[in-house]
Design a protein around this motif. Structure first.
Motif, PDB file in Angstrom:
ATOM      1  N   ASN A  84      -5.995   4.744  17.636  1.00 11.09           N
ATOM      2  CA  ASN A  84      -5.573   5.701  18.670  1.00 11.09           C
ATOM      3  C   ASN A  84      -6.051   7.085  18.281  1.00 11.09           C
ATOM      4  N   SER A  85      -6.639   7.807  19.237  1.00  9.30           N
ATOM      5  CA  SER A  85      -7.136   9.143  18.895  1.00  9.30           C
ATOM      6  C   SER A  85      -5.979  10.079  18.531  1.00  9.30           C
ATOM      7  N   SER A  86      -4.773   9.790  19.047  1.00  7.74           N
ATOM      8  CA  SER A  86      -3.604  10.630  18.700  1.00  7.74           C
ATOM      9  C   SER A  86      -3.245  10.472  17.215  1.00  7.74           C
ATOM     10  N   THR A  87      -3.382   9.252  16.686  1.00  9.04           N
ATOM     11  CA  THR A  87      -3.145   9.004  15.255  1.00  9.04           C
ATOM     12  C   THR A  87      -4.172   9.762  14.420  1.00  9.04           C
ATOM     13  N   VAL A  88      -5.417   9.673  14.852  1.00  4.29           N
ATOM     14  CA  VAL A  88      -6.504  10.338  14.132  1.00  4.29           C
ATOM     15  C   VAL A  88      -6.223  11.844  14.070  1.00  4.29           C
ATOM     16  N   LYS A  89      -5.869  12.405  15.201  1.00  3.63           N
ATOM     17  CA  LYS A  89      -5.597  13.845  15.288  1.00  3.63           C
ATOM     18  C   LYS A  89      -4.424  14.247  14.394  1.00  3.63           C
ATOM     19  N   ASN A  90      -3.366  13.450  14.474  1.00  2.00           N
ATOM     20  CA  ASN A  90      -2.161  13.698  13.689  1.00  2.00           C
ATOM     21  C   ASN A  90      -2.483  13.717  12.188  1.00  2.00           C
ATOM     22  N   VAL A 139     -15.667  12.552  17.673  1.00  2.00           N
ATOM     23  CA  VAL A 139     -15.574  11.172  17.141  1.00  2.00           C
ATOM     24  C   VAL A 139     -14.172  10.589  17.256  1.00  2.00           C
ATOM     25  N   ASN A 140     -13.183  11.416  17.588  1.00  2.00           N
ATOM     26  CA  ASN A 140     -11.773  10.978  17.514  1.00  2.00           C
ATOM     27  C   ASN A 140     -11.457   9.650  18.200  1.00  2.00           C
ATOM     28  N   SER A 141     -12.147   9.357  19.305  1.00  2.00           N
ATOM     29  CA  SER A 141     -11.798   8.127  20.028  1.00  2.00           C
ATOM     30  C   SER A 141     -12.641   6.931  19.574  1.00  2.00           C
ATOM     31  N   ALA A 142     -13.533   7.151  18.595  1.00  2.00           N
ATOM     32  CA  ALA A 142     -14.400   6.051  18.136  1.00  2.00           C
ATOM     33  C   ALA A 142     -14.145   5.675  16.679  1.00  2.00           C
ATOM     34  N   VAL A 143     -13.002   6.120  16.131  1.00  2.00           N
ATOM     35  CA  VAL A 143     -12.726   5.903  14.706  1.00  2.00           C
ATOM     36  C   VAL A 143     -12.184   4.491  14.466  1.00  2.00           C
ATOM     37  N   LEU A 144     -12.909   3.710  13.660  1.00  2.00           N
ATOM     38  CA  LEU A 144     -12.479   2.338  13.336  1.00  2.00           C
ATOM     39  C   LEU A 144     -11.629   2.304  12.071  1.00  2.00           C
ATOM     40  N   GLY A 145     -11.825   3.298  11.211  1.00  2.00           N
ATOM     41  CA  GLY A 145     -11.049   3.336   9.965  1.00  2.00           C
ATOM     42  C   GLY A 145     -11.077   4.725   9.366  1.00  2.00           C
ATOM     43  N   MET A 146     -10.124   4.991   8.468  1.00  2.00           N
ATOM     44  CA  MET A 146     -10.045   6.300   7.817  1.00  2.00           C
ATOM     45  C   MET A 146      -9.630   6.130   6.366  1.00  2.00           C
ATOM     46  N   THR A 147     -10.145   7.005   5.512  1.00  2.00           N
ATOM     47  CA  THR A 147      -9.668   7.080   4.126  1.00  2.00           C
ATOM     48  C   THR A 147      -9.238   8.515   3.862  1.00  2.00           C
ATOM     49  N   LEU A 148      -8.044   8.665   3.321  1.00  2.00           N
ATOM     50  CA  LEU A 148      -7.532   9.983   2.934  1.00  2.00           C
ATOM     51  C   LEU A 148      -7.896  10.195   1.473  1.00  2.00           C
ATOM     52  N   VAL A 149      -8.410  11.387   1.173  1.00  2.00           N
ATOM     53  CA  VAL A 149      -8.975  11.640  -0.151  1.00  2.00           C
ATOM     54  C   VAL A 149      -8.279  12.825  -0.815  1.00  2.00           C
ATOM     55  N   ASN A 150      -8.153  12.745  -2.148  1.00  2.00           N
ATOM     56  CA  ASN A 150      -7.581  13.849  -2.932  1.00  2.00           C
ATOM     57  C   ASN A 150      -6.066  13.940  -2.791  1.00  2.00           C
ATOM     58  N   LEU A 151      -5.398  12.776  -2.767  1.00  2.00           N
ATOM     59  CA  LEU A 151      -3.937  12.762  -2.663  1.00  2.00           C
ATOM     60  C   LEU A 151      -3.313  12.623  -4.044  1.00  2.00           C
TER      61      LEU A 151
END
Length: 262
Positions: A84-90, A139-151
């Motif tokens: 969901n692009s809302s998840t990506v944005k959040n 790209v927000n509506s075309a994101v298949l996956g995400m990695t958060l870095v530097n946590l």
């Protein structure tokens, strides 16, 4: 004995050693099961547009990528499910507030919120990412996956405001500050279920190997789930079997237990 028909293999820490090589015993095991007619899938958090060489080397043509968001069987697309692009944005907003970086994957490129940082360059190098671009909201509506870095250890809690999403720590030396964003309803396990249904294969006829927490659902959705000896300690309860480490013929030894290789 069950007639096994399909084998799902995670890449990092399962198929590929920390030095980025693949053991000869692993290559041998894969070619032996392929000769017996098993379809072998690479099942990975990695973007599929970056694993061509690896697939070619092992003669593999079927994939579950982006932690279950994109499935290809013998070169044909089975499905693609963007986030969901809302998840990506959040998540991008939370990351920005907390000085985290984000890598977003579409089906053709890797998009970095900060391409110049040391940490991003190390990430690109480690996971062999070549098709990299700076982030833009398009790209927000075309994101298949995400990695958060530097946590830091306590930071994943910051991202718990979104239902149906969990973070999975990357089980790779030097990259444990990275967390994959996994959907509860779209993950490697979901990818496995779709494949089994599509190919008319019973759960009992399927095998999977993994080492990270993003493999949990996959190991639960096959008949024979193997966790590597070097696996994340929290993963062991979810697998039926435990094999040796990725540097000690883990895949070969697991398949040998099932009588599939010699």
């Amino acid at each position: 004995m069950a007639t096994y028909k399909v084998l799902f293999l995670d890449i990092d820490g399962t198929l590929v050693r920390p030095d980025d090589t693949i053991e000869d015993s692993t290559k041998e095991a894969i070619s032996q099961v392929q000769a017996k007619g098993l379809e072998v899938f690479l099942a990975t958090g990695r973007p599929l547009h970056e694993i061509d060489e690896l697939a070619k080397e092992l003669n593999i043509h079927s994939f579950i990528g982006y932690n279950g968001a994109y499935v290809i069987y013998k070169g044909e697309d089975i499905f693609q499910k963007p986030m969901n692009s809302s998840t990506v944005k959040n998540f991008l907003e939370i990351a920005k507030e907390n000085h985290h970086e984000v890598v977003l994957y579409t089906n053709s490129k890797n998009v970095f919120t900060n391409m110049e940082s040391k940490i991003s360059i190390a990430f690109m190098h480690k996971f062999h990412l070549h098709k990299n671009e700076p982030y833009s909201p398009s790209v927000n509506s075309a994101v298949l996956g995400m990695t958060l870095v530097n946590l830091k250890k306590e930071d994943p809690a910051l991202y718990q405001n979104e239902k149906g999403i969990h973070l999975s720590q990357v089980n790779v030396e030097g990259m444990r500050h990275c967390y994959d964003v996994i959907r509860d309803n779209v993950n490697k396990g979901y990818g496995v279920q779709v494949v089994l249904e599509q190919l008319g294969i019973a759960k009992e006829q399927s095998i999977a190997f993994g080492d990270g927490m993003n493999d949990k659902e996959m190991l639960q959705n096959v008949g024979e789930g193997f966790v590597m000896g070097n696996g994340h300690p929290d993963l062991f309860p979810y697998a039926k079997h435990r094999t040796t480490e990725v540097t000690d013929s883990g895949i070969f030894n697991g398949l040998k237990m099932l009588g599939l290789v010699n």
